[in-house]
Design a protein around this motif. Structure first.
Motif, PDB file in Angstrom:
ATOM      1  N   PHE A 122       0.829  -1.198   0.000  1.00  0.00           N
ATOM      2  CA  PHE A 122       0.000   0.000   0.000  1.00  0.00           C
ATOM      3  C   PHE A 122       0.867   1.253   0.000  1.00  0.00           C
ATOM      4  O   PHE A 122       0.582   2.211  -0.703  1.00  0.00           O
ATOM      5  N   LEU A 123       1.914   1.267   0.781  1.00  0.00           N
ATOM      6  CA  LEU A 123       2.744   2.462   0.897  1.00  0.00           C
ATOM      7  C   LEU A 123       3.504   2.777  -0.388  1.00  0.00           C
ATOM      8  O   LEU A 123       3.852   3.927  -0.628  1.00  0.00           O
ATOM      9  N   LYS A 124       3.758   1.769  -1.225  1.00  0.00           N
ATOM     10  CA  LYS A 124       4.476   2.015  -2.479  1.00  0.00           C
ATOM     11  C   LYS A 124       3.666   2.916  -3.412  1.00  0.00           C
ATOM     12  O   LYS A 124       4.216   3.814  -4.043  1.00  0.00           O
ATOM     13  N   GLU A 125       2.372   2.677  -3.513  1.00  0.00           N
ATOM     14  CA  GLU A 125       1.536   3.482  -4.415  1.00  0.00           C
ATOM     15  C   GLU A 125       1.387   4.931  -3.944  1.00  0.00           C
ATOM     16  O   GLU A 125       1.549   5.853  -4.733  1.00  0.00           O
ATOM     17  N   PRO A 126       1.084   5.166  -2.638  1.00  0.00           N
ATOM     18  CA  PRO A 126       1.024   6.577  -2.225  1.00  0.00           C
ATOM     19  C   PRO A 126       2.384   7.252  -2.281  1.00  0.00           C
ATOM     20  O   PRO A 126       2.451   8.468  -2.457  1.00  0.00           O
ATOM     21  N   ALA A 127       3.466   6.489  -2.156  1.00  0.00           N
ATOM     22  CA  ALA A 127       4.798   7.093  -2.284  1.00  0.00           C
ATOM     23  C   ALA A 127       4.981   7.645  -3.688  1.00  0.00           C
ATOM     24  O   ALA A 127       5.520   8.745  -3.869  1.00  0.00           O
ATOM     25  N   THR A 128       4.512   6.923  -4.687  1.00  0.00           N
ATOM     26  CA  THR A 128       4.585   7.397  -6.067  1.00  0.00           C
ATOM     27  C   THR A 128       3.704   8.630  -6.255  1.00  0.00           C
ATOM     28  O   THR A 128       4.127   9.629  -6.852  1.00  0.00           O
ATOM     29  N   LEU A 129       2.470   8.575  -5.735  1.00  0.00           N
ATOM     30  CA  LEU A 129       1.555   9.716  -5.816  1.00  0.00           C
ATOM     31  C   LEU A 129       2.160  10.934  -5.116  1.00  0.00           C
ATOM     32  O   LEU A 129       2.117  12.054  -5.629  1.00  0.00           O
ATOM     33  N   ALA A 130       2.771  10.718  -3.947  1.00  0.00           N
ATOM     34  CA  ALA A 130       3.381  11.815  -3.185  1.00  0.00           C
ATOM     35  C   ALA A 130       4.558  12.424  -3.939  1.00  0.00           C
ATOM     36  O   ALA A 130       4.722  13.647  -3.967  1.00  0.00           O
ATOM     37  N   ALA A 131       5.372  11.574  -4.552  1.00  0.00           N
ATOM     38  CA  ALA A 131       6.520  12.081  -5.305  1.00  0.00           C
ATOM     39  C   ALA A 131       6.055  12.948  -6.477  1.00  0.00           C
ATOM     40  O   ALA A 131       6.622  14.012  -6.729  1.00  0.00           O
ATOM     41  N   GLU A 132       5.014  12.508  -7.170  1.00  0.00           N
ATOM     42  CA  GLU A 132       4.474  13.294  -8.283  1.00  0.00           C
ATOM     43  C   GLU A 132       3.884  14.614  -7.793  1.00  0.00           C
ATOM     44  O   GLU A 132       4.057  15.658  -8.417  1.00  0.00           O
ATOM     45  N   ALA A 133       3.185  14.579  -6.646  1.00  0.00           N
ATOM     46  CA  ALA A 133       2.570  15.793  -6.096  1.00  0.00           C
ATOM     47  C   ALA A 133       3.630  16.806  -5.691  1.00  0.00           C
ATOM     48  O   ALA A 133       3.493  18.003  -5.953  1.00  0.00           O
ATOM     49  N   GLY A 134       4.697  16.343  -5.045  1.00  0.00           N
ATOM     50  CA  GLY A 134       5.743  17.240  -4.582  1.00  0.00           C
ATOM     51  C   GLY A 134       6.654  17.744  -5.680  1.00  0.00           C
ATOM     52  O   GLY A 134       7.296  18.781  -5.542  1.00  0.00           O
ATOM     53  N   ALA A 135       6.715  17.020  -6.805  1.00  0.00           N
ATOM     54  CA  ALA A 135       7.621  17.384  -7.888  1.00  0.00           C
ATOM     55  C   ALA A 135       7.048  18.453  -8.825  1.00  0.00           C
ATOM     56  O   ALA A 135       7.768  18.995  -9.651  1.00  0.00           O
ATOM     57  N   ARG A 136       5.785  18.774  -8.676  1.00  0.00           N
ATOM     58  CA  ARG A 136       5.183  19.798  -9.538  1.00  0.00           C
ATOM     59  C   ARG A 136       5.800  21.161  -9.254  1.00  0.00           C
ATOM     60  O   ARG A 136       6.260  21.418  -8.148  1.00  0.00           O
ATOM     61  N   ARG A 137       5.756  22.034 -10.234  1.00  0.00           N
ATOM     62  CA  ARG A 137       6.298  23.379 -10.031  1.00  0.00           C
ATOM     63  C   ARG A 137       5.572  24.060  -8.876  1.00  0.00           C
ATOM     64  O   ARG A 137       6.171  24.728  -8.045  1.00  0.00           O
ATOM     65  N   ASP A 138       4.258  23.915  -8.829  1.00  0.00           N
ATOM     66  CA  ASP A 138       3.461  24.353  -7.690  1.00  0.00           C
ATOM     67  C   ASP A 138       2.992  23.068  -7.008  1.00  0.00           C
ATOM     68  O   ASP A 138       1.990  22.482  -7.430  1.00  0.00           O
ATOM     69  N   PRO A 139       3.725  22.611  -5.988  1.00  0.00           N
ATOM     70  CA  PRO A 139       3.434  21.294  -5.412  1.00  0.00           C
ATOM     71  C   PRO A 139       1.977  21.147  -4.961  1.00  0.00           C
ATOM     72  O   PRO A 139       1.386  22.068  -4.408  1.00  0.00           O
ATOM     73  N   HIS A 140       1.431  19.986  -5.256  1.00  0.00           N
ATOM     74  CA  HIS A 140       0.090  19.641  -4.787  1.00  0.00           C
ATOM     75  C   HIS A 140       0.166  19.223  -3.328  1.00  0.00           C
ATOM     76  O   HIS A 140       1.202  18.777  -2.852  1.00  0.00           O
ATOM     77  N   ARG A 141      -0.950  19.358  -2.658  1.00  0.00           N
ATOM     78  CA  ARG A 141      -1.063  18.935  -1.261  1.00  0.00           C
ATOM     79  C   ARG A 141      -1.967  17.722  -1.205  1.00  0.00           C
ATOM     80  O   ARG A 141      -2.870  17.557  -2.036  1.00  0.00           O
ATOM     81  N   PRO A 142      -1.758  16.831  -0.224  1.00  0.00           N
ATOM     82  CA  PRO A 142      -2.535  15.589  -0.157  1.00  0.00           C
ATOM     83  C   PRO A 142      -3.867  15.743   0.573  1.00  0.00           C
ATOM     84  O   PRO A 142      -3.976  16.513   1.538  1.00  0.00           O
ATOM     85  N   TYR A 143      -4.855  14.986   0.090  1.00  0.00           N
ATOM     86  CA  TYR A 143      -6.203  14.976   0.658  1.00  0.00           C
ATOM     87  C   TYR A 143      -6.720  13.544   0.650  1.00  0.00           C
ATOM     88  O   TYR A 143      -6.210  12.689  -0.056  1.00  0.00           O
ATOM     89  N   CYS A 144      -7.793  13.326   1.399  1.00  0.00           N
ATOM     90  CA  CYS A 144      -8.417  12.005   1.419  1.00  0.00           C
ATOM     91  C   CYS A 144      -9.918  12.151   1.552  1.00  0.00           C
ATOM     92  O   CYS A 144     -10.411  12.885   2.422  1.00  0.00           O
ATOM     93  N   LEU A 145     -10.650  11.457   0.666  1.00  0.00           N
ATOM     94  CA  LEU A 145     -12.100  11.338   0.768  1.00  0.00           C
ATOM     95  C   LEU A 145     -12.383  10.075   1.554  1.00  0.00           C
ATOM     96  O   LEU A 145     -11.883   9.006   1.194  1.00  0.00           O
TER      97      LEU A 145
END
Length: 148
Positions: A122-145
């Motif tokens: 499970f942690l491998k997939e959010p790690a990929t999502l987190a890396a993509e979010a943080g690598a943006r020029r304007d980093p995305h922030r994480p949320y959960c529904l």
């Protein structure tokens, strides 16, 4: 363990609320559907282990499970996840994820029959999502529904 959560990243709270109303995919945001891994208990514990921060300190961070949606919605909630979790997941090595998975698998919320493998997976997939979010020029922030 059967609840389905949608973890996703968004540039800001307004975009996250749009995803809450229209759906994450319809809003065009990167998302990850997660079954049975609660953002408060399990992700909070993982954040504590990845950052070395005591769990009580993690839960006192301003964005830790901060309610973004209206409290009147009785079927689901949108909560913010911390930037510290995003950054810790993004920078974690696979060995770190496995090391975190073992103690996470022993927390009460996982139950007695949970082996270390699934949390590590499970942690491998959010790690990929987190890396993509943080690598943006304007980093995305994480949320959960999360369903209620």
């Amino acid at each position: 363990m059967g609840s389905l959560y949608d973890c996703f990243s968004a540039p800001d709270g307004l975009a996250a609320l749009t995803a809450f109303g229209r759906g994450v995919e319809a809003a065009g945001l990167p998302a990850l559907a997660v079954k049975g891994i609660d953002p408060y208990a399990q992700l909070g514990q993982a954040e504590s282990l990845l950052t070395g921060m005591p769990y009580a300190d993690v839960t006192s961070l301003p964005r830790f499970n901060q309610l973004v949606s209206s409290p009147e919605d009785d079927s689901r909630r949108l909560v913010a996840l911390t930037d510290e979790l995003r950054d810790a997941l993004a920078s974690a090595r696979p060995g770190q994820l496995m090391a975190v998975a073992e103690p996470c698998s022993r927390i009460e919320e996982f139950g007695d029959d949970h082996a270390p493998g699934p949390p590590a997976d499970f942690l491998k997939e959010p790690a990929t999502l987190a890396a993509e979010a943080g690598a943006r020029r304007d980093p995305h922030r994480p949320y959960c529904l999360m369903p209620l």
